[in-house]
Design an enzyme around this catalytic site. Sequence first.
Site, mmCIF file in Angstrom:
data_model
loop_
_atom_site.group_PDB
_atom_site.id
_atom_site.type_symbol
_atom_site.label_atom_id
_atom_site.label_comp_id
_atom_site.label_asym_id
_atom_site.label_seq_id
_atom_site.Cartn_x
_atom_site.Cartn_y
_atom_site.Cartn_z
ATOM 1 N N LYS A 117 -1.750 -3.030 -4.906
ATOM 2 C CA LYS A 117 -0.487 -2.541 -5.477
ATOM 3 C C LYS A 117 -0.299 -3.180 -6.847
ATOM 4 O O LYS A 117 -0.332 -4.412 -6.962
ATOM 5 C CB LYS A 117 0.665 -2.927 -4.530
ATOM 6 C CG LYS A 117 2.041 -2.475 -4.957
ATOM 7 C CD LYS A 117 3.036 -2.703 -3.820
ATOM 8 C CE LYS A 117 4.465 -2.432 -4.233
ATOM 9 N NZ LYS A 117 5.414 -2.683 -3.133
ATOM 10 N N ASP A 255 9.899 7.984 1.928
ATOM 11 C CA ASP A 255 8.536 7.568 1.568
ATOM 12 C C ASP A 255 8.310 6.100 1.918
ATOM 13 O O ASP A 255 7.179 5.624 1.863
ATOM 14 C CB ASP A 255 8.264 7.797 0.081
ATOM 15 C CG ASP A 255 9.309 7.132 -0.806
ATOM 16 O OD1 ASP A 255 10.501 7.461 -0.643
ATOM 17 O OD2 ASP A 255 8.945 6.291 -1.634
HETATM 18 P P1 AMP Z 1 9.025 2.276 -4.556
HETATM 19 O O1 AMP Z 1 10.431 2.160 -5.064
HETATM 20 O O2 AMP Z 1 8.209 1.035 -4.716
HETATM 21 O O3 AMP Z 1 8.947 2.857 -3.178
HETATM 22 O O4 AMP Z 1 8.319 3.315 -5.541
HETATM 23 C C1 AMP Z 1 8.654 4.671 -5.595
HETATM 24 C C2 AMP Z 1 7.550 5.432 -6.253
HETATM 25 O O5 AMP Z 1 7.437 5.049 -7.634
HETATM 26 C C3 AMP Z 1 6.197 5.215 -5.639
HETATM 27 O O6 AMP Z 1 5.528 6.444 -5.622
HETATM 28 C C4 AMP Z 1 5.539 4.224 -6.573
HETATM 29 O O7 AMP Z 1 4.135 4.325 -6.541
HETATM 30 C C5 AMP Z 1 6.115 4.622 -7.915
HETATM 31 N N1 AMP Z 1 6.162 3.498 -8.871
HETATM 32 C C6 AMP Z 1 6.932 2.383 -8.792
HETATM 33 N N2 AMP Z 1 6.708 1.570 -9.842
HETATM 34 C C7 AMP Z 1 5.773 2.167 -10.620
HETATM 35 C C8 AMP Z 1 5.106 1.834 -11.851
HETATM 36 N N3 AMP Z 1 5.359 0.699 -12.512
HETATM 37 N N4 AMP Z 1 4.207 2.720 -12.314
HETATM 38 C C9 AMP Z 1 3.949 3.870 -11.690
HETATM 39 N N5 AMP Z 1 4.522 4.250 -10.535
HETATM 40 C C10 AMP Z 1 5.422 3.413 -10.001
HETATM 41 MG MG MG Z 2 7.640 3.240 -1.865
#
Ligand code: AMP
Ligand code: MG
Length: 489
Positions: A117, A255
């Site tokens: 990650k 998700d």
């Molecule tokens: P999360 O809030 O961690 O569940 O992330 C929500 C979505 O945003 C997921 O699909 C992550 O892979 C994407 N995401 C979060 N941070 C980043 C980042 N810095 N670059 C690209 N995608 C991101």
């Molecule tokens: Mg997520």
Amino acid sequence: MTQDQTATQTGWNFDNSYARLPETFFTRQDPVPVSSPKLARFNRSLAAELGLDPEEMESGDGAAVFAGNRIPAGAAPLAQAYAGHQFGYFTMLGDGRAVLLGEQITPAGGRVDIQLKGSGRTPYSRQGDGRAALGPMLREYIISEAVHALHIPTTRSLAVVTTGDKIVRESLQTGAVLTRVAASHLRVGTFQYAAHWAPQDLQTLADYAIERHYPNAAAAENRYLALLQAVIERQAGLIAKWQLAGFIHGVMNTDNMAISGETIDYGPCAFMDAYDPETVFSSIDRQGRYAYGNQPNIGGWNLARFAETLLPLLHENEDKAIELAEDEIRNYHERFHHNWLAGMRAKLGILNAEPEDESLVQDLLAIMQKHGADYTNTFRAFTLGKPEDTPMFGSEGFSQWLELWQSRLGRQREPVTESQQMMRNSNPALIPRNHRVEEALEAAQSGDYSVMERLLSALANPYAYLPEQDEYCSLPAPSARPYRTYCGT
Ligand code: AMP
Ligand code: MG
């Protein structure tokens, strides 16, 4: 990028069943190499469980593998496609900053995802840089390992490496990659993605989930109904455990709900201090959608979204399918409540069931809320049999409740020691208190990992009640501003 020829020596033993699913579910994607990988934290005991050689990993090319600079033999890196309801709104998502290396087959015959990650951009990155900062990755490491030690199903953390690259957030931050270990990364959102964008492959996905997580469902008369029931059962167990421990996930988007029933995606999560169902830590959760007291209902809402994706598989008649799904969602709420009440009885040392138990529990919670009593420390004090010097313990209402509880315990035939043992196993002496986690992260970010190491070792045995853990039980100094957590960083 070089393929590691020494995989057997270090213990990597990959299979790639997810990569054999229809291609609509992923994009093959290598991690993007970083400048200068260095291990910041490595989980030796987890490595050993996975069949990896801890010495080889630490002295050899572990850092390069965990940074994504070197792909171990047998890995088939990919980014997963998924969708999700984020704060109620449906969106196409996918691994925007993560890559699945493959599935490690463990010496015990288990199969776990190894995911990096913060490993760089993917086709699902949208506006993001694909990267992660050291603070949040260490935070996921600390809290996920603490949750595991509390006996709550969760993804694990194998390693955090610093990348040698700076990343841009509100300020420049140290870049890092977390290696996450999970039963799988199938999410409710994976099924939503299939139902919405790949309905022809929905059944294949459901069969895959059954084979991987719920093999017993395969023998059921209606295997997809059995899948729904099994996922509901796991989530009803998981969310009850969160409530009982005072854990607030913070972003229960669909998700971030795993089909395996593990806690996944540690963003703005935190443990509650003073008991209050409205507790929210996440800076972006302005409506309190994911507040402590809402978690059980949001779990039901997410499971209803899951059930919707399965409708075409549940029954050929849509009305009948909806009826089946609705019955199961009702069951979720019952199962959750059953698990929660059983857990609360255990926290109070109650070994059997009486109808008044629920009101005994609710009365206690109301008294705790009224006096702002600390959730963990209240049950810790009960376990130790030592009242605390707090407004709640000094109150009239509490004294009355205490009498009721004592007489409830007095009606049990089992020896008192049995109750006491049950309480010790059910009430952690310590949780990762926000101020202690912040203190550890601050020190780590300026190069001193010793504070975090000490915290991790205390958190590894939350039910041990060791004197040296006492310092981690004290509350934060009352501060003007409530604690806030941030996600996506
Ligand atoms: P999360 O809030 O961690 O569940 O992330 C929500 C979505 O945003 C997921 O699909 C992550 O892979 C994407 N995401 C979060 N941070 C980043 C980042 N810095 N670059 C690209 N995608 C991101
Ligand atoms: Mg997520």
